[in-house]
Design a protein around this motif. Sequence first.
Motif, PDB file in Angstrom:
ATOM      1  N   SER A  91       7.320  -0.397   8.379  1.00  0.00           N
ATOM      2  CA  SER A  91       6.300   0.357   7.671  1.00  0.00           C
ATOM      3  C   SER A  91       5.203   0.770   8.644  1.00  0.00           C
ATOM      4  CB  SER A  91       5.702  -0.502   6.554  1.00  0.00           C
ATOM      5  OG  SER A  91       6.684  -0.890   5.632  1.00  0.00           O
ATOM      6  N   THR A 142       3.340  -0.247   3.466  1.00  0.00           N
ATOM      7  CA  THR A 142       3.674   1.093   2.981  1.00  0.00           C
ATOM      8  C   THR A 142       5.179   1.328   3.091  1.00  0.00           C
ATOM      9  OG1 THR A 142       3.195   1.977   5.182  1.00  0.00           O
ATOM     10  CG2 THR A 142       1.430   2.080   3.540  1.00  0.00           C
ATOM     11  N   ARG A 143       5.640   2.331   2.408  1.00  0.00           N
ATOM     12  CA  ARG A 143       7.062   2.654   2.424  1.00  0.00           C
ATOM     13  C   ARG A 143       7.463   3.204   3.786  1.00  0.00           C
ATOM     14  NH1 ARG A 143       8.800   6.985  -1.943  1.00  0.00           N
ATOM     15  NH2 ARG A 143       7.487   8.222  -0.554  1.00  0.00           N
ATOM     16  N   SER A 203      -2.240   1.177  -4.860  1.00  0.00           N
ATOM     17  CA  SER A 203      -1.145   1.957  -5.427  1.00  0.00           C
ATOM     18  C   SER A 203      -0.293   2.639  -4.361  1.00  0.00           C
ATOM     19  CB  SER A 203      -1.683   3.002  -6.402  1.00  0.00           C
ATOM     20  OG  SER A 203      -2.568   3.886  -5.726  1.00  0.00           O
ATOM     21  N   TYR A 256       0.770   1.236  -1.615  1.00  0.00           N
ATOM     22  CA  TYR A 256       1.643   0.266  -0.948  1.00  0.00           C
ATOM     23  C   TYR A 256       2.855  -0.070  -1.813  1.00  0.00           C
ATOM     24  CZ  TYR A 256      -2.001  -0.103   2.485  1.00  0.00           C
ATOM     25  OH  TYR A 256      -2.894   0.201   3.477  1.00  0.00           O
ATOM     26  N   SER A 257       4.017  -0.039  -1.158  1.00  0.00           N
ATOM     27  CA  SER A 257       5.270  -0.190  -1.895  1.00  0.00           C
ATOM     28  C   SER A 257       5.799  -1.622  -1.918  1.00  0.00           C
ATOM     29  CB  SER A 257       6.339   0.720  -1.282  1.00  0.00           C
ATOM     30  OG  SER A 257       5.969   2.075  -1.383  1.00  0.00           O
ATOM     31  N   TYR A 258       5.461  -2.401  -0.920  1.00  0.00           N
ATOM     32  CA  TYR A 258       6.010  -3.750  -0.802  1.00  0.00           C
ATOM     33  C   TYR A 258       4.871  -4.758  -0.792  1.00  0.00           C
ATOM     34  CZ  TYR A 258       9.778  -0.800   0.923  1.00  0.00           C
ATOM     35  OH  TYR A 258      10.722   0.191   1.061  1.00  0.00           O
TER      36      TYR A 258
END
Length: 127
Positions: free
Chosen positions: A29, A98-99, A112, A114-116
């Motif tokens: 990321s 982040t993705r 919002s 951040y994916s993981y």
Amino acid sequence: QLQASGGGLVQSGGSLRLSCVASGRTLSSSVIAWFRQAPGKEREFVGNIDWLYGGATNYADFVKGRSTISRDGAKNTVTLQMNSLKPEDTAVYYCAATREGDYYAIMPIHASVYSYWGQGTQVTVSS
């Protein structure tokens, strides 16, 4: 895939070192961040680091000057060193990433984005 650790009970003025490890795969990321959430409050940004390029960091005002975020690519780890802890720092601390493939001119501070997320580690500061 993100595992946060290092929390605990510490007296006011003390220090803690939190770690965020990506398990199972190489972290790729672009930005890794720390957030915290106290009981009854919304999750708030603590700081972040440019994981892929340069290691630039950014901090929330309430930790600026007493916290440091660093990275270790060989260990796939991001560390949050917190000093001069205060009772108001008591919260569950989360690391987030982040993705992959998403890049930012300005490192994001909103949860919002951040994916993981790691599972969180409790930090309690006694007065």
